[in-house]
Motif scaffolding. Structure first.
Motif, short mmCIF file in Angstrom:
data_model
loop_
_atom_site.label_atom_id
_atom_site.label_comp_id
_atom_site.label_asym_id
_atom_site.label_seq_id
_atom_site.Cartn_x
_atom_site.Cartn_y
_atom_site.Cartn_z
N SER A 58 1.48 7.58 -2.42
CA SER A 58 0.00 7.48 -3.25
C SER A 58 -0.32 6.17 -3.91
O SER A 58 -0.61 5.81 -4.91
CB SER A 58 0.30 8.30 -4.71
N LEU A 59 0.26 5.05 -3.10
CA LEU A 59 0.08 3.63 -3.59
C LEU A 59 -0.84 2.82 -2.49
O LEU A 59 -1.12 3.38 -1.47
CB LEU A 59 1.54 3.01 -3.51
N ASN A 60 -1.34 1.75 -2.93
CA ASN A 60 -2.01 0.73 -2.13
C ASN A 60 -1.34 -0.41 -1.96
O ASN A 60 -0.39 -0.80 -2.73
CB ASN A 60 -3.37 0.42 -2.87
N ASN A 63 -0.38 1.10 -8.07
CA ASN A 63 -0.73 2.64 -8.34
C ASN A 63 -2.25 3.02 -8.21
O ASN A 63 -3.08 2.51 -9.18
CB ASN A 63 -0.36 2.91 -10.02
N ALA A 64 -2.59 3.78 -7.40
CA ALA A 64 -3.87 3.98 -7.07
C ALA A 64 -4.04 5.50 -7.63
O ALA A 64 -5.30 5.80 -7.41
CB ALA A 64 -4.23 4.31 -5.53
N LYS A 71 1.28 -6.56 -13.06
CA LYS A 71 0.70 -5.18 -13.91
C LYS A 71 0.15 -4.45 -12.69
O LYS A 71 -0.46 -5.14 -11.73
CB LYS A 71 -0.53 -5.92 -15.07
N GLY A 72 0.25 -3.33 -12.94
CA GLY A 72 -0.19 -2.32 -11.68
C GLY A 72 0.67 -2.00 -10.69
O GLY A 72 0.25 -1.15 -9.71
N VAL A 73 1.88 -2.84 -10.75
CA VAL A 73 2.56 -2.45 -9.58
C VAL A 73 3.66 -1.46 -9.81
O VAL A 73 4.35 -1.46 -10.95
CB VAL A 73 3.67 -3.70 -9.16
#
Length: 618
Positions: free
Chosen positions: A326-328, A354-355, A391-393
């Motif tokens: 569920s990741l990019n 995180n998408a 951030k976001g990882v």
């Protein structure tokens, strides 16, 4: 739900007396002849009823206690395909947990309600999550004072009552567990003991007759287990769960009022509300407020790395997520942990953006153990800085080589754990560096290697969208252009238009990269070479782009200088023109003044001549 029975530990290896003993000897772990003889001569350790409460305090977070009950149904000997969590108002408020697994016979139920036993084993590569033989006891007693266990097995039906209310009422100094069993014709077995147990259960539980108890088994289809938690925990007179905010969810209450005598909403009340909405975490003690902290639906959606059963909350299915998929911008790394000086099996680490979450703070490392989430969104390395770095990882690892704590919300703080966290931080740094350069190039932006204020762009659709069939529970690939939010609540293999060849429950589950044979077990040296090559390639691209940018800046500067010189020349020419005009004007003024003087002289001359004519001659 299978019996939550595990290897004996020093803390948990205590005996529990029962009002109703099973009609046949209870099978247990192998006991030596010496131990059997000593058991007849040496007193056994008994468990005081107060231990039920003290044991439950290991669960600071209510959802951690609920996860213990879900784990039991997910273990390989139960084979549950569905797990339901519901709330019932009648005959009194209670949380109800049920599964469609194999159920338990009377002896196994007795073990489940005892402490420290373990006979769970791995089946077809599916490892049991339970570890200490304590999960059901600590989890159920954290949620409420009493627990009724109804279980339907191929050999019969049984009920057990683990109750602090019952033990306190009779003044017991040891844990007694009323149990009763019937055959499938509803004929009571071991009638003398079972009848006494029924008398105590109907006296101290909400079910006041044997008929009412037997009606609960009707809610179990073929086999399975149903657990009712009653006398639920309350804070300031209110249930700790919010059941009104979302009719399809169970949430940790965030609006608890303080007593009116304290003036309503006080600072203490605000602190209480904040504490109830935030999960306890050693690294992030009460500092996060993301959905899995207070929403059971969100927590269950990522509770298992590879979901094997459907979870329903208040009648609505939880849309579980294959979080690794569920990741990019996904990248797979390999960790080679060592245990006792020996290298053990290579471990896969997946990094990506995180998408699947709209929350910007839903990032960090997701640490799983035997498929079960232990520590969610743990910030490491770059993510601990006060900037955009990392951030976001999301990083995902199944750390079976570590040892979880009793409440399965943390790991033992060992050298192996610290080494693992260092590896996660190191991998995050490499991933962030590569992704930053890649996105900067795509967005035609210049960014220095140490620029930590660079904010990533996160697409809303993951690299590959997957869906789980509600019938066969297999996962199917749906492509890269499908919006996960557009999928129906119930999805079936026959709806697979992306790959019609797999649009059937009879077709094996779609393989992921690892199952397709991608070699993830590369050596650290090879992995470093790949990372270095990728980095050098990105660095060369960055240098080329910077050179082009510098040349463009120089050309722009030259054009500006030429334009400045042209403008200066025009201004100088204009100045000279104005000066010439000024001189011409001055000359004209001088000529005019001269003509004026001449005219004045002529006028005076004419006046004198006129005077002379008027003056008579003598």
């Amino acid at each position: 739900m299978e019996a939550d029975i595990h290897q004996n530990s020093d803390e948990d290896d205590v005996d529990v007396e029962t009002v109703s003993q099973p009609p046949t000897p209870v099978p247990s772990l192998v006991v030596s002849e010496e131990a059997q003889s000593l058991q007849e001569l040496i007193k056994r350790s008994s468990t005081h009823p107060k231990f039920l409460h003290s044991n439950s305090t290991s669960h600071v977070w209510a959802f951690g206690a609920i996860a213990e009950l879900i784990d039991n149904s997910c273990d390989p000997d139960v084979r549950a395909a569905r797990f339901d969590i519901d709330f019932a108002e009648e005959p009194e408020p209670m949380l109800v947990f049920s599964d469609d697994g194999a159920g338990m016979d009377f002896a196994r139920l007795h073990k489940m309600l005892s402490f420290g036993y373990c006979d769970k084993v791995e089946i077809d590569g599916h490892k049991p999550i339970g570890h200490y033989g304590n999960g059901f006891k600590s989890g159920s007693m954290r949620l409420g004072k009493d627990a009724l266990v109804f279980t339907k097995h191929e050999t019969g039906i049984s009920v057990g009552f683990l109750s602090q209310t019952f033990l306190a009422a009779i003044g017991a100094d040891a844990v007694l567990v009323p149990m009763a069993t019937w055959n499938h014709k509803r004929e009571l077995l071991n009638e003398a003991d079972s009848r006494e147990s029924l008398r105590q259960i109907t006296r101290y539980s909400p079910f006041k007759t044997e008929r009412e108890l037997l009606e609960q088994f009707d809610r179990i289809k073929t086999t399975g287990t149903r657990i009712a938690i009653i006398n639920l925990r309350r804070e300031n007179g209110l249930l700790e769960f919010d059941l009104d905010d979302d009719p399809k969810d169970i949430r940790i209450r965030g609006d608890l009022a303080v007593p009116a005598a304290n003036g309503g909403k006080t600072a203490e009340g605000q602190q209480l509300r904040s504490g109830l909405r935030k999960r306890f975490n050693r690294e992030q003690s009460a500092t996060t407020d993301i959905p899995i902290d207070y929403s059971l639906r969100e927590y269950c959606s990522v509770l298992y790395l590879r979901p094997r059963m459907k979870i329903y909350i208040r009648g609505s299915v939880v849309r579980t997520k294959l979080i690794e998929k569920s990741l990019n911008f996904t990248k797979v790394d390999v960790y080679n942990p060592h245990l006792g000086g020996k290298r053990i099996k290579d471990v896969r680490i997946t990094y990506g953006l995180n998408a699947m979450s709209n929350r910007k703070d839903a990032y960090g490392m997701m640490l799983y153990y035997r498929n079960r989430l232990i520590k969610p969104y743990v910030k490491v390395g770059l993510q601990l800085q006060q900037n955009y770095a990392g951030k976001g990882v999301v990083g995902i690892i199944e750390a079976d080589f570590l040892q979880p704590t009793h409440n399965k919300q943390d790991f033992d703080q060992t050298a192996q754990f610290r080494s693992c966290m260092s590896k996660l931080a190191e991998g995050l740094k490499t991933y962030w560096r590569e992704l930053k350069q890649k996105q900067a190039a795509e967005r035609n932006l210049a960014t220095a290697e140490d620029d930590d204020e660079f904010e990533m762009t996160v697409p809303k659709i993951p690299d590959m969208v997957w869906a789980q069939c509600d019938d066969c529970l297999k996962w199917r690939k749906l492509g890269t252009d499908v919006d996960p939010d557009s999928l129906p609540e119930k999805w079936f293999c026959r709806m697979n238009t992306y790959n019609p060849a797999r649009a059937s429950c009879d077709v094996p589950q779609d393989p992921d990269q690892e199952e397709e044979g991608q070699d993830l077990r590369v050596s650290r040296k090879k992995q470093r070479i790949v990372d270095t090559q990728n980095y050098e390639k990105l660095r060369a691209e960055e240098q080329r782009r910077k050179a082009e940018q510098r040349q463009k800046q120089q050309d722009d500067e030259a054009r500006k200088q030429d334009e400045l010189r042209r403008r200066e020349a025009e201004m100088e020419a204009e100045r000279l023109r104005l000066k010439a005009e000024q001189l011409a004007f001055l000359r004209q003024q001088e000529e005019l003044a001269q003509k004026t003087r001449q005219m004045e002289a002529t006028r005076l001359e004419l006046l004198r001549a006129d005077e002379e004519r008027k003056t008579p001659s003598p």
